[in-house]
Design a protein around this motif. Structure first.
Motif, short mmCIF file in Angstrom:
data_model
loop_
_atom_site.label_atom_id
_atom_site.label_comp_id
_atom_site.label_asym_id
_atom_site.label_seq_id
_atom_site.Cartn_x
_atom_site.Cartn_y
_atom_site.Cartn_z
N UNK A 103 0.92 -10.56 29.95
CA UNK A 103 1.78 -10.23 31.06
C UNK A 103 1.73 -8.80 31.45
N UNK A 104 1.59 -8.84 32.65
CA UNK A 104 1.48 -7.49 33.57
C UNK A 104 2.76 -6.64 33.42
N UNK A 105 2.83 -5.51 33.26
CA UNK A 105 4.13 -4.86 33.12
C UNK A 105 4.61 -4.74 34.48
N UNK A 106 3.62 -4.65 35.71
CA UNK A 106 4.32 -4.36 37.01
C UNK A 106 5.05 -5.63 37.32
N UNK A 107 4.44 -6.65 37.11
CA UNK A 107 5.16 -8.09 37.46
C UNK A 107 6.52 -8.26 36.53
N UNK A 108 6.46 -7.75 35.36
CA UNK A 108 8.07 -7.80 34.90
C UNK A 108 8.83 -6.86 35.29
N UNK A 109 8.61 -5.73 35.76
CA UNK A 109 9.61 -4.73 36.22
C UNK A 109 10.06 -5.19 37.74
N UNK A 110 9.30 -6.25 38.15
CA UNK A 110 9.47 -6.70 39.64
C UNK A 110 10.59 -8.03 39.60
N UNK A 111 10.87 -8.20 38.42
CA UNK A 111 11.83 -9.39 38.35
C UNK A 111 13.22 -9.00 38.88
N UNK A 112 13.59 -10.09 39.34
CA UNK A 112 14.89 -10.02 40.14
C UNK A 112 15.99 -10.15 38.83
N UNK A 113 16.63 -9.31 38.48
CA UNK A 113 17.51 -8.96 37.62
C UNK A 113 18.81 -9.43 37.86
N UNK A 114 18.91 -9.21 39.10
CA UNK A 114 20.18 -9.83 39.78
C UNK A 114 20.18 -11.46 39.69
N UNK A 115 19.30 -12.13 39.50
CA UNK A 115 19.46 -13.47 39.11
C UNK A 115 19.38 -13.58 37.66
N UNK A 116 18.49 -12.83 36.88
CA UNK A 116 18.41 -12.91 35.44
C UNK A 116 19.88 -12.64 34.51
N UNK A 117 20.18 -11.68 35.10
CA UNK A 117 21.61 -11.02 34.44
C UNK A 117 22.66 -12.14 34.55
N UNK A 118 23.15 -12.46 35.61
CA UNK A 118 23.99 -13.52 35.85
C UNK A 118 23.81 -14.82 34.75
N UNK A 119 22.52 -15.17 34.74
CA UNK A 119 22.06 -16.47 34.10
C UNK A 119 22.22 -16.08 32.42
N UNK A 120 21.91 -15.00 32.08
CA UNK A 120 22.12 -14.52 30.72
C UNK A 120 23.44 -14.37 30.26
N UNK A 121 24.33 -13.93 31.08
CA UNK A 121 25.91 -13.75 30.84
C UNK A 121 26.39 -15.30 30.78
N UNK A 122 25.96 -16.22 31.69
CA UNK A 122 26.60 -17.51 31.59
C UNK A 122 26.07 -18.37 30.28
N UNK A 123 24.87 -18.03 29.89
CA UNK A 123 24.13 -18.55 28.71
C UNK A 123 25.04 -18.07 27.33
N UNK A 124 25.19 -16.56 27.34
CA UNK A 124 26.14 -16.30 26.31
C UNK A 124 27.55 -16.86 26.10
N UNK A 125 28.17 -16.99 27.54
CA UNK A 125 29.55 -17.84 27.58
C UNK A 125 29.61 -19.18 27.07
N UNK A 126 28.41 -19.75 27.48
CA UNK A 126 28.30 -21.14 26.85
C UNK A 126 28.53 -21.25 25.37
N UNK A 127 27.30 -20.48 24.86
CA UNK A 127 27.30 -20.23 23.56
C UNK A 127 28.57 -19.94 22.70
N UNK A 128 29.24 -19.10 23.23
CA UNK A 128 30.66 -18.66 22.59
C UNK A 128 31.46 -19.95 22.70
#
Length: 438
Positions: free
Chosen positions: A1-26
């Protein structure tokens, strides 16, 4: 994995997804707690494993150039159709055939069919974008979607089959196909649903005969009406070819919608299973069968209402812990969440899904590659439909269809397919300014 590509990830998509997943698990954990405080389910552990694997899949796909899927889209499409066909013939589980068993694992192939259909349809629409024959493009697009949709419907899995409809409509709309075809399809679907439900409403809710509605259940009259409409359409078509008047076209358009919807609604009532018909009936009035088919809706609405503004508190819900809610870790996870977190918590979930969809629309607007644009359009259709139908179902404003709330509901197949979609969107976002990515 190239670090540059990783840093260009849209965290405004990833963060809500991760919050929803955590809520789901709880709240999957909460769904396994009884009224005595005993934990009777380990589903939350499985969900943690599936969510972790799904995150790895999404990040891996983000690093892979999404254009690679353009070349293999047909093979992916066919690869999923084969097990779908196999399941319909051999894979019986109870009254349905939705799962493919591989050793100790079960896979709901229909969840992945949505993704492969989106990719293959995106390729077709991108490759034919210079074709001015919108009718041929739309008909071919319909065929691409109808094949997996039909196989899923046969399983029977009406809820998942319906997801293919917004995928088709959103992708053909963004692809710039004539709106008359998109509106025609949407009108046929809406009118078919209305004509299918009216006889059920008359019989089970109104409980008295209305002559106009009675016509909808008479096969002979329907055949005569459809035949008459066909003749009218034929005459109007001849008139259009001879005189080229626009009103002939709109006559064909209107009568085709009516004729198709009338025939399709009658056919649908014959194809639907008894439990699916009862779901429609109790959607109209749950008290028709309050301890049977209407139980799910009544208990779900009760749970959401009991949550009030701020909820009863985490692990303090009564509907789930006293086991009143069936399928409470899957189809009705939002009911548990709303009971314990209330209206405010529900707004948070609404906001998180809204952010995800808005970010997808942002990618559609900024990407330079039509193939990528159409993939994101299909994903928006899929995510938004899942959310609106599942949440609407728990509130009693939509019929029970049995589709999960993505990222939150218990289930490995739905989690993986949802995260694959996120991974594809991230890959597109990273390469959004390149028309022909390497």
């Amino acid at each position: 994995m190239r670090l540059r590509n990783f840093l260009e990830i849209d965290f405004l998509i990833l963060l809500p997804v991760m919050i929803l997943i955590v809520i789901g698990i709880l709240f999957i954990y909460s769904s396994g707690i009884t009224s005595t405080g005993e934990l009777v389910s380990n589903e939350y552990i499985k969900q943690i494993i599936w969510a972790s694997a799904g995150l790895i899949i999404a990040l891996t796909l983000a690093m892979i150039n999404y254009r690679r899927f353009h070349r293999v889209s047909l093979y992916l499409y066919l690869l999923v159709l084969i097990p779908l066909l196999y399941i319909c013939i051999f894979g019986r589980t109870g009254n349905s055939t939705r799962w493919l068993r591989i050793g100790i694992f079960t896979i709901q192939t229909s969840e992945f069919a949505k993704i492969t259909t989106i990719i293959f349809l995106a390729r077709y629409l991108a490759d034919t974008r210079m074709n001015r024959n919108h009718f041929i493009r739309f008909i071919t697009s319909c065929l691409i979607v109808i094949i997996p949709m039909g196989l899923v419907f046969i399983q029977p899995d009406l809820g998942t089959a319906l997801v293919f409809i917004p995928i088709l409509l959103s992708m053909t709309f963004v692809a710039g196909l004539s709106m008359r075809y998109v509106i025609f399809s949407a009108s046929c679907i809406a009118l078919t649903g209305l004509l299918m439900v009216l006889p059920l409403w008359q019989t089970h809710i109104l409980q008295k005969s209305i002559p106009v509605i009675e016509v909808l259940t008479n096969a002979r009259i329907i055949k005569i009406v459809v035949f008459a409409l066909s003749i009218i359409i034929g005459i109007a078509f001849f008139g259009y070819l001879k005189y080229r008047k626009r009103y002939f076209f709109w006559l064909i358009y209107a009568f085709a919608i009516i004729g198709f919807s009338l025939g399709a609604s009658y056919a649908a009532r014959g194809v639907l299973k008894n439990y699916q018909i009862m779901r429609l009936i109790v959607f109209l009035n749950p008290n028709v069968d309050p301890r049977g088919a209407g139980w799910n809706i009544i208990q779900s609405v009760t749970a959401i209402g009991a949550g009030g503004v701020s909820g009863q508190g985490y692990l303090q819900g009564t509907q789930s812990h006293y086991r009143f809610l069936p399928e409470q870790s899957t189809d009705f996870i939002f009911s548990i969440f709303s009971e314990e977190m209330g209206f405010i918590g529900g707004l948070v979930v609404f906001a998180l899904f809204l952010i995800i969809c808005l970010r997808f629309l942002r990618i559609i607007k900024t990407t330079a590659d039509p193939f990528a644009t159409y993939i994101c359009a299909g994903l928006v259709g899929m995510y938004s439909f899942h959310f609106l139908i599942n949440v609407g179902m728990t509130m009693g404003i939509m019929p029970i269809t049995g589709i999960p709330l993505l990222f939150m509901s218990y289930g490995g197949s739905s989690m993986f397919s949802a995260m694959i979609g996120i991974g594809l969107a991230q890959s597109i976002h990273i390469r959004r300014y390149l028309h022909q990515p390497l």
